[in-house]
Design an enzyme around this catalytic site. Structure first.
Site, short mmCIF file in Angstrom:
data_model
loop_
_atom_site.label_atom_id
_atom_site.label_comp_id
_atom_site.label_asym_id
_atom_site.label_seq_id
_atom_site.Cartn_x
_atom_site.Cartn_y
_atom_site.Cartn_z
N HIS A 1 0.84 -1.21 0.00
CA HIS A 1 0.00 0.00 0.00
C HIS A 1 0.87 1.25 0.00
O HIS A 1 0.69 2.16 -0.83
CB HIS A 1 -0.91 -0.04 1.23
N GLU A 2 1.85 1.30 0.92
CA GLU A 2 2.73 2.46 1.01
C GLU A 2 3.67 2.55 -0.18
O GLU A 2 4.00 3.65 -0.65
CB GLU A 2 3.54 2.42 2.31
#
Length: 379
Positions: free
Chosen positions: A67-68
């Site tokens: 996600h990051e």
């Protein structure tokens, strides 16, 4: 982020974990091994619950990392520098060297994170389907990962700044109003209301439903989001106030520099005590060669001050610098990124001196007291 340990690099980005990550990893593993899996899949043995719980927690944090990483790769594609990604108690954070300069850039950076989580939810759900026994540990773990990524994707789309959804909201407001400060103020207000709402929900869980752990955690998340929203608002306001102001306008134009052969005693008595300084640039002719701070001198006993040249105790590298024509925003980013109290000022190879945090604070206080607007606010 301080107190983090670097693990490896991906696409030139340092990946690390903060010490708080250990706490949340253990908490999730225990809650899965003792709660989620036994309640939904009875009949396994204890070892199976623990192995499945730990593996699920590991893949959960891999999902958070992806996600990051999606945020960071989009930022890199837009020409922004990303120094690191750190996993911590609330998930993960991408450490950008600067904020997006356009609302379009922020929109795509923000939206790609939740979309990645939703895609991962679909991938884990798809991987679960061919598993013959849907009650098996493998199917259970894949089902949990599909569910948790779905929740993460939806939660991050909520307009609670600084969540991804809040940044999407800010980018839309920024594009509509043309003002980053106004957009941030509105998005931060929405974020704080969202945080207070979570705190209220947590209090209800804690005192009226008996869900002690869940209530405390929800309230804690709400408190964190509310404070993060206010901190982001203050940061953007400060950035706006410093825009257009050059380093040369704020630094002490008459400060001294010293040569590498200067005795430590001269620095202590003539600069640090008499002029109340805490650091001084060391220059060989006009060339910067180091910096001496009070911290450096503390390592040396007083009886050796007179006979010791600063070249023996000064910091030689890394030397973080700005130029007189750089904006204060760049200097502030350098100070914050490296946790410094001062940054060296050079003009080409010519040694100029120092810009300190105190210089910037005095500038802000002076501007606030007289109501002086930044150059950007004047336009």
């Amino acid at each position: 982020m301080k107190s983090s340990v670097r693990l490896f690099r991906i696409a030139g980005i340092d990946i690390g974990v903060h010490y708080t990550w250990i706490f949340i990893f253990v908490l999730i593993s225990v809650s899965l091994a003792y709660g989620f899996f036994p309640q939904n899949y009875p009949g396994w043995d204890t070892v199976t619950y623990w192995i499945t719980g730990i593996l699920a927690a590991i893949f959960l944090f891999i999902s958070v990392l992806l996600h990051e990483l999606a945020h960071s790769l989009v930022a890199q594609a837009r020409g922004m520098e990303v120094s690191s990604i750190t996993l911590f108690i609330f998930g993960g954070v991408s450490n950008l060297q600067e904020e997006p300069e356009k609302p379009r850039t922020e929109f795509f950076m923000a939206i790609v994170g939740p979309l990645t989580s939703l895609v991962l939810a679909g991938v884990f759900w798809g991987l679960m389907q061919p598993v013959g026994n849907q009650e098996s540990p493998l199917a259970a773990m894949l089902g949990y990962l599909a569910l948790i990524n779905l929740i993460l994707g939806i939660f991050n789309l909520l307009p609670g700044f600084p969540l991804d959804g809040g940044r999407v909201l800010r980018s839309l407001l920024w594009g509509t109003t043309g003002s980053l400060v106004r957009a941030t103020n509105i998005a931060a207000t929405v974020g704080r209301v969202f945080g207070w709402t979570l705190i209220a929900v947590g209090m209800v869980q804690l005192f009226f439903t008996g869900n002690i752990l869940g209530g405390i955690w929800i309230s804690f998340v709400g408190w964190f989001l509310s404070n993060a929203a206010e901190s982001s608002r203050q940061q953007i306001t400060l950035q706006e106030q410093l825009t257009g102001t050059k380093v040369a306008e704020v630094m002490d134009a008459e400060q001294e520099t010293i040569g590498p052969d200067t005795p430590v005693a001269d620095v202590v008595w003539d600069i640090f005590r008499r002029k109340r300084g805490r650091a001084v640039a060391v220059c060989d002719g006009n060339k910067l060669v180091g910096i001496v701070t009070i911290t450096d001198i503390k390592e040396l006993t007083q009886d050796k001050w007179a006979e010791t040249p600063v070249s023996r105790i000064m910091t030689r590298e890394p030397l973080h610098t700005v130029t007189p024509q750089d904006e204060l925003n760049k200097a502030m980013r350098t100070l914050a990124q490296h946790d410094l109290n001062q940054v060296l000022v050079v003009d080409g190879e010519r040694c100029i001196g120092l810009l300190t945090r105190a210089d910037i604070i005095r500038h802000l206080q002076f501007s606030q007291e007289l109501g002086i607007k930044s150059r950007k606010q004047q336009t």
